[in-house]
Write a protein that holds these residues in place. Structure first.
Motif, PDB file in Angstrom:
ATOM      1  N   SER A  54       0.884  -0.966  -0.007  1.00 33.00           N
ATOM      2  CA  SER A  54      -0.095  -0.098   0.078  1.00 33.00           C
ATOM      3  C   SER A  54       0.870   1.358  -0.067  1.00 33.00           C
ATOM      4  N   ILE A  55       1.862   1.328   0.724  1.00 35.19           N
ATOM      5  CA  ILE A  55       2.818   2.430   0.794  1.00 35.19           C
ATOM      6  C   ILE A  55       3.532   2.554  -0.477  1.00 35.19           C
ATOM      7  N   ILE A  56       4.066   1.373  -1.059  1.00 38.33           N
ATOM      8  CA  ILE A  56       4.772   1.722  -2.482  1.00 38.33           C
ATOM      9  C   ILE A  56       3.734   2.117  -3.528  1.00 38.33           C
ATOM     10  N   LEU A  57       2.498   1.795  -3.479  1.00 36.37           N
ATOM     11  CA  LEU A  57       1.358   2.175  -4.442  1.00 36.37           C
ATOM     12  C   LEU A  57       1.134   3.428  -4.300  1.00 36.37           C
ATOM     13  N   ALA A  58       1.112   3.983  -2.806  1.00 37.12           N
ATOM     14  CA  ALA A  58       0.518   5.253  -2.634  1.00 37.12           C
ATOM     15  C   ALA A  58       1.930   6.273  -3.183  1.00 37.12           C
ATOM     16  N   LEU A  59       2.941   5.836  -2.908  1.00 38.75           N
ATOM     17  CA  LEU A  59       4.166   6.607  -3.285  1.00 38.75           C
ATOM     18  C   LEU A  59       4.459   6.576  -4.903  1.00 38.75           C
ATOM     19  N   SER A  60       3.999   5.633  -5.352  1.00 39.42           N
ATOM     20  CA  SER A  60       4.042   5.698  -6.897  1.00 39.42           C
ATOM     21  C   SER A  60       3.084   6.195  -7.256  1.00 39.42           C
ATOM     22  N   GLY A  61       1.959   6.344  -6.820  1.00 44.25           N
ATOM     23  CA  GLY A  61       0.702   7.245  -7.451  1.00 44.25           C
ATOM     24  C   GLY A  61       1.114   8.755  -7.232  1.00 44.25           C
ATOM     25  N   TYR A  62       1.611   9.384  -6.025  1.00 42.70           N
ATOM     26  CA  TYR A  62       2.082  10.499  -5.704  1.00 42.70           C
ATOM     27  C   TYR A  62       2.993  11.203  -6.694  1.00 42.70           C
ATOM     28  N   LEU A  63       4.257  10.229  -7.093  1.00 46.93           N
ATOM     29  CA  LEU A  63       5.290  10.491  -7.804  1.00 46.93           C
ATOM     30  C   LEU A  63       4.824  10.865  -9.070  1.00 46.93           C
ATOM     31  N   ASN A  74      14.490  15.629  -5.359  1.00 50.28           N
ATOM     32  CA  ASN A  74      14.038  15.495  -4.002  1.00 50.28           C
ATOM     33  C   ASN A  74      12.382  14.910  -4.112  1.00 50.28           C
ATOM     34  N   LEU A  75      12.322  13.561  -3.535  1.00 52.04           N
ATOM     35  CA  LEU A  75      11.060  12.889  -3.547  1.00 52.04           C
ATOM     36  C   LEU A  75       9.840  13.570  -3.022  1.00 52.04           C
ATOM     37  N   PHE A  76      10.214  14.559  -2.016  1.00 52.99           N
ATOM     38  CA  PHE A  76       9.313  15.173  -1.408  1.00 52.99           C
ATOM     39  C   PHE A  76       8.469  16.337  -2.069  1.00 52.99           C
ATOM     40  N   ILE A  77       9.153  16.731  -3.383  1.00 53.15           N
ATOM     41  CA  ILE A  77       8.780  17.768  -4.053  1.00 53.15           C
ATOM     42  C   ILE A  77       8.903  17.207  -5.433  1.00 53.15           C
ATOM     43  N   PRO A  78       8.090  16.301  -5.878  1.00 52.93           N
ATOM     44  CA  PRO A  78       8.432  15.535  -7.338  1.00 52.93           C
ATOM     45  C   PRO A  78       7.967  16.721  -8.460  1.00 52.93           C
ATOM     46  N   TRP A  79       7.018  17.597  -8.114  1.00 50.82           N
ATOM     47  CA  TRP A  79       6.808  18.571  -9.402  1.00 50.82           C
ATOM     48  C   TRP A  79       7.854  19.549  -9.769  1.00 50.82           C
TER      49      TRP A  79
END
Length: 217
Positions: A8-17, A145-150
């Motif tokens: 779930s964490i990996i999917l959420a992070l992937s979707g976020y990125l 920076n993974l926290f600001i992928p935009w």
């Protein structure tokens, strides 16, 4: 349960990125008519002959020589921006010339793209040496920076050197053997073009180099 949580964490992070690093850029913002009217293309043209002289540089060897000459002849300042500086003979020479300039009192400012240079471990030692010199200011633009992928698509593609606010070289070449083709380089050459702009101390305020300096600010 742990496995499901990790998935779930990996999917959420992937979707976020994916969303903030890719999909968000599909929503283009149109240029407003007010901006178009206030920034006409005609502003790039001059009604008369300006104070600068310009010369096109086509050959990689000439491009390397011009860059070296600008750095070696600089007396007060060097303002430099490049997308990438790839490991190789040309880049090693470039860094050494900057260190020599700083040693003789030239104030050197360098900005490089953070994506192209921030993750290149082969260049880390050279970058740290430059950053540690009192006369050199080194910056990386938008490091990953993974926290600001935009910000992933916010890349710096400027390529220029300004020496003493009198002479500049700008164009499409990065700092690498591929673009500058030293004699020992046997790989594929990336052909490009540069332009040298020289003011020669004539009416500096009207010089295109001053416009470039204002752009830096």
């Amino acid at each position: 349960m742990r496995k499901k949580a990790m998935v779930s964490i990996i999917l959420a992070l992937s979707g976020y990125l994916v969303f903030f690093g890719i999909i968000i850029f599909s929503f283009d913002k149109e240029t407003g008519r007010d901006y178009q009217m206030s920034h006409p293309v005609s502003r790039f043209y001059s009604p008369g002959i300006g104070p600068d002289r310009a010369l096109v540089v086509d050959l990689p060897g000439d491009a390397a020589s011009v860059r070296a000459d600008l750095i070696m002849q600089a007396k007060k300042t060097l303002d430099i921006s490049y997308y990438s500086a790839e490991a190789g003979q040309s880049t090693d020479l470039f860094w050494s010339l900057l260190l020599e300039a700083a040693d003789r009192g030239v104030r050197v400012r360098v900005i490089l793209d953070g994506m192209a240079n921030g993750v290149m471990m082969k260049q880390k030692q050279a970058l740290y040496a430059l950053m540690g010199h009192p006369n050199i200011e080194m910056k990386l633009y938008e490091e990953p920076n993974l926290f600001i992928p935009w910000t992933f698509n916010n890349r710096l593609h400027d390529k220029y050197i300004i020496a003493d606010e009198d002479t500049a070289i700008l164009g499409g070449r990065n700092i690498s053997d591929r673009f500058l083709a030293p004699d020992t380089y046997k790989g594929e050459i990336a052909y490009n073009r540069d332009v040298i702009v020289d003011n020669g101390g004539k009416d500096k305020e009207a010089s295109a180099i001053q416009e470039l300096k204002r752009y830096l600010k």
